[in-house]
Design a protein around this motif. Structure first.
Motif, mmCIF file in Angstrom:
data_model
loop_
_atom_site.group_PDB
_atom_site.id
_atom_site.type_symbol
_atom_site.label_atom_id
_atom_site.label_comp_id
_atom_site.label_asym_id
_atom_site.label_seq_id
_atom_site.Cartn_x
_atom_site.Cartn_y
_atom_site.Cartn_z
ATOM 1 N N PRO A 19 9.412 4.661 6.313
ATOM 2 C CA PRO A 19 10.196 5.892 6.478
ATOM 3 C C PRO A 19 10.094 6.364 7.928
ATOM 4 O O PRO A 19 9.090 6.111 8.601
ATOM 5 C CB PRO A 19 9.526 6.880 5.523
ATOM 6 C CG PRO A 19 8.885 6.006 4.489
ATOM 7 C CD PRO A 19 8.421 4.778 5.227
ATOM 8 N N PRO A 20 11.104 7.049 8.452
ATOM 9 C CA PRO A 20 11.130 7.443 9.870
ATOM 10 C C PRO A 20 9.887 8.197 10.325
ATOM 11 O O PRO A 20 9.422 8.011 11.450
ATOM 12 C CB PRO A 20 12.379 8.311 9.962
ATOM 13 C CG PRO A 20 13.268 7.822 8.853
ATOM 14 C CD PRO A 20 12.340 7.445 7.741
ATOM 15 N N SER A 21 9.336 9.044 9.481
ATOM 16 C CA SER A 21 8.191 9.857 9.912
ATOM 17 C C SER A 21 6.849 9.180 9.668
ATOM 18 O O SER A 21 5.808 9.689 10.087
ATOM 19 C CB SER A 21 8.217 11.206 9.192
ATOM 20 O OG SER A 21 8.132 11.010 7.779
ATOM 21 N N ALA A 22 6.831 8.027 8.990
ATOM 22 C CA ALA A 22 5.567 7.334 8.693
ATOM 23 C C ALA A 22 5.153 6.469 9.874
ATOM 24 O O ALA A 22 5.986 5.926 10.598
ATOM 25 C CB ALA A 22 5.722 6.482 7.448
ATOM 26 N N ASN A 23 3.833 6.336 10.068
ATOM 27 C CA ASN A 23 3.328 5.524 11.172
ATOM 28 C C ASN A 23 2.106 4.693 10.795
ATOM 29 O O ASN A 23 1.466 4.090 11.653
ATOM 30 C CB ASN A 23 3.003 6.394 12.383
ATOM 31 C CG ASN A 23 1.994 7.482 12.069
ATOM 32 O OD1 ASN A 23 1.219 7.380 11.115
ATOM 33 N ND2 ASN A 23 2.004 8.544 12.872
ATOM 34 N N ALA A 24 1.752 4.670 9.515
ATOM 35 C CA ALA A 24 0.587 3.914 9.082
ATOM 36 C C ALA A 24 0.737 3.518 7.616
ATOM 37 O O ALA A 24 1.528 4.119 6.873
ATOM 38 C CB ALA A 24 -0.691 4.733 9.271
ATOM 39 N N VAL A 25 -0.035 2.508 7.219
ATOM 40 C CA VAL A 25 -0.068 2.058 5.828
ATOM 41 C C VAL A 25 -1.525 1.964 5.392
ATOM 42 O O VAL A 25 -2.350 1.341 6.065
ATOM 43 C CB VAL A 25 0.634 0.697 5.650
ATOM 44 C CG1 VAL A 25 0.423 0.159 4.232
ATOM 45 C CG2 VAL A 25 2.117 0.814 5.970
ATOM 46 N N LEU A 26 -1.830 2.601 4.280
ATOM 47 C CA LEU A 26 -3.131 2.455 3.628
ATOM 48 C C LEU A 26 -3.001 1.344 2.601
ATOM 49 O O LEU A 26 -2.162 1.422 1.708
ATOM 50 C CB LEU A 26 -3.517 3.776 2.941
ATOM 51 C CG LEU A 26 -4.776 3.738 2.071
ATOM 52 C CD1 LEU A 26 -6.019 3.566 2.926
ATOM 53 C CD2 LEU A 26 -4.865 5.012 1.225
ATOM 54 N N GLY B 33 0.817 -1.208 0.000
ATOM 55 C CA GLY B 33 0.000 0.000 0.000
ATOM 56 C C GLY B 33 0.846 1.249 0.000
ATOM 57 O O GLY B 33 1.845 1.337 -0.735
ATOM 58 N N TYR B 34 0.466 2.211 0.883
ATOM 59 C CA TYR B 34 1.130 3.508 0.920
ATOM 60 C C TYR B 34 1.401 3.887 2.377
ATOM 61 O O TYR B 34 0.521 3.770 3.237
ATOM 62 C CB TYR B 34 0.255 4.573 0.258
ATOM 63 C CG TYR B 34 0.003 4.267 -1.198
ATOM 64 C CD1 TYR B 34 0.835 4.774 -2.190
ATOM 65 C CD2 TYR B 34 -1.068 3.454 -1.577
ATOM 66 C CE1 TYR B 34 0.613 4.474 -3.524
ATOM 67 C CE2 TYR B 34 -1.302 3.152 -2.923
ATOM 68 C CZ TYR B 34 -0.451 3.659 -3.876
ATOM 69 O OH TYR B 34 -0.671 3.359 -5.203
ATOM 70 N N ALA B 35 2.618 4.355 2.648
ATOM 71 C CA ALA B 35 3.012 4.731 4.002
ATOM 72 C C ALA B 35 3.033 6.241 4.146
ATOM 73 O O ALA B 35 3.451 6.962 3.233
ATOM 74 C CB ALA B 35 4.399 4.164 4.309
ATOM 75 N N PHE B 36 2.597 6.700 5.335
ATOM 76 C CA PHE B 36 2.572 8.139 5.602
ATOM 77 C C PHE B 36 2.347 8.363 7.089
ATOM 78 O O PHE B 36 2.167 7.419 7.867
ATOM 79 C CB PHE B 36 1.463 8.828 4.788
ATOM 80 C CG PHE B 36 0.122 8.147 4.879
ATOM 81 C CD1 PHE B 36 -0.707 8.332 5.981
ATOM 82 C CD2 PHE B 36 -0.300 7.300 3.869
ATOM 83 C CE1 PHE B 36 -1.940 7.701 6.051
ATOM 84 C CE2 PHE B 36 -1.532 6.659 3.937
ATOM 85 C CZ PHE B 36 -2.354 6.863 5.038
ATOM 86 N N ASP B 37 2.335 9.630 7.480
ATOM 87 C CA ASP B 37 2.030 10.027 8.856
ATOM 88 C C ASP B 37 0.523 10.224 8.956
ATOM 89 O O ASP B 37 -0.022 11.183 8.424
ATOM 90 C CB ASP B 37 2.776 11.318 9.216
ATOM 91 C CG ASP B 37 2.498 11.774 10.651
ATOM 92 O OD1 ASP B 37 1.687 11.124 11.346
ATOM 93 O OD2 ASP B 37 3.100 12.779 11.059
#
Length: 396
Positions: A99-106, A57-61
């Motif tokens: 990535p260091p700032s990411a905490n979730a995956v859609l 999926g996609y990783a982000f904050d």
């Protein structure tokens, strides 16, 4: 006479006090099953060492809001992830580090990408993320010294990067069958192969040391000889109070008898003794009783466990008891949640009517075709809910 539970507890305590007498060797993870860990193990590092995705999926904050600007650098499991600025997301695949700032995956199925911008379903921090140290924290105590390892423990140890562990050397067990009728070949020794199988299933080494006739001095001398060569002496027969039952007296002459007889039927006349350099288990000679009492009373010395996991079932017939004050190990077969007492007149092995007969059943080798046993101090009624201890529980 003590209860069988008190006997098992005494044996477990005896094990703890003698555990450090055994040498230590190092074995690989494929060889740890049934072995006693010699030293505690603490986690050498966090596991996982960094957070990673559990979905494509996609990783982000997730503390920010859609839409996210999509970074054109997909992250695979063997990649070093890019840094993300505020409002950015990156394509990621299962097992890849976040990535260091990411905490979730859609996950991919819920994502929409238009003109390089990502939108999708509401997502909270931690979604589809195997977070750093969520499995194991560095320094955490995971295994205690003396713990008996199993095949599944190789999974955690391997994940910790541990390839070998220190374990206690297996116990050396000498099996000695007593009885003139066995020594002269008139009766077959049924117990020793069964006991050897139990010892090996419990992770130790068993050696058949032959037979000895019913003669006090010869029994005593053979016990002493076997004890000189092994960590444990396991005898069969000669534990009752008959004129030719010399084993318990011989053990007292060679060492110290810890206890003789437990309130268990079948299998009552077991004896446990401390010898100068060994421990002795004197097991009664009737085969079904020998298996029952060894499994319940001697087993903790070899496995460190007194637990008896069970499964619920409904009794198919009434089972009475003749002598109160004992625990009775009633063999049963299991069929679709129904426990049929094997040996009862209504079973395929009819050796008693309604009242359980441990004396006859103890000699009936066909009773070993049972699936497990019910431990009870009281009579059992047809339709009563009972707890059945499956034989595999005590044979491993």
């Amino acid at each position: 006479m003590r209860t069988w539970e008190a006997g098992a507890a005494a044996v477990a305590d005896l094990r703890e006090r003698r555990l450090d007498r055994r040498g230590i060797e190092t074995v690989g993870l494929a060889e740890i099953a049934g072995r006693d860990l010699a030293e505690p193990i603490d986690a050498p590092a966090d596991v996982p060492a960094r957070s990673h995705a559990t979905m494509d999926g996609y990783a982000f904050d997730a503390a920010e809001e859609y839409p996210y600007d999509l970074v054109d650098e997909p992250v695979f499991p063997d990649d070093e992830p890019p840094s993300l600025a505020a409002g950015e997301a990156v394509r990621i695949f299962t097992g890849a580090p976040l990535p260091p700032s990411a905490n979730a995956v859609l996950k991919q199925e819920e994502a929409t990408v238009e003109d390089g911008r990502l939108s999708g379903s509401p997502t909270t921090p931690g979604t589809y993320v195997y977070e750093r140290a969520s499995n194991v924290t560095e320094g955490e105590r995971l295994f205690e010294a003396g713990e008996r390892l199993g095949p599944k423990d190789a999974l955690l140890l391997g994940d910790l990067g541990i390839d070998e562990v220190p374990v206690r050397e297996p116990l050396s067990v000498g099996l000695l069958a007593t009885g003139t009728e066995i020594h002269e070949g008139k009766h077959r020794d049924l117990d020793s192969p069964m006991l050897a199988g139990l010892v090996r299933a419990w992770g130790h080494e068993a050696t058949y040391e032959g037979t000895v006739p019913d003669d006090f001095e010869r029994v005593r001398d053979r016990i002493a000889e076997v004890a000189a060569d092994h960590d444990v002496v396991m005898t069969t027969g000669g534990t009752s109070v008959g004129e030719a039952d010399y084993v318990v007296r011989a053990l007292a002459d060679v060492g110290e008898v810890c206890f003789h007889r437990v309130r268990l039927r079948p299998g009552k006349p077991i004896a446990v003794a401390k010898l100068p350099d060994a421990v002795a288990f004197a097991v009664p000679g009737k085969p079904v009783g020998a298996h029952a009492v060894t499994s319940l009373v001697a087993r903790p010395y070899f496995t460190g466990s007194t637990s008896l996991p069970s499964v619920g079932a409904t009794m198919a017939a009434d089972v009475g008891i003749s002598v109160p004050g004992f625990a009775y190990a009633v063999p049963v077969t299991l069929d679709d949640g129904t426990a049929t007492p094997l040996g009862h007149a209504d079973s395929s092995l009819a050796v008693y009517e309604d009242t359980f007969d441990p004396s006859v059943l103890s000699s009936s080798t066909r009773a070993t075709r049972a699936d497990g046993f019910v431990l009870t101090e009281d009579a059992l009624d047809a339709g009563e809910r009972v707890e059945v201890v499956p034989y595999p529980v005590v044979e491993r």
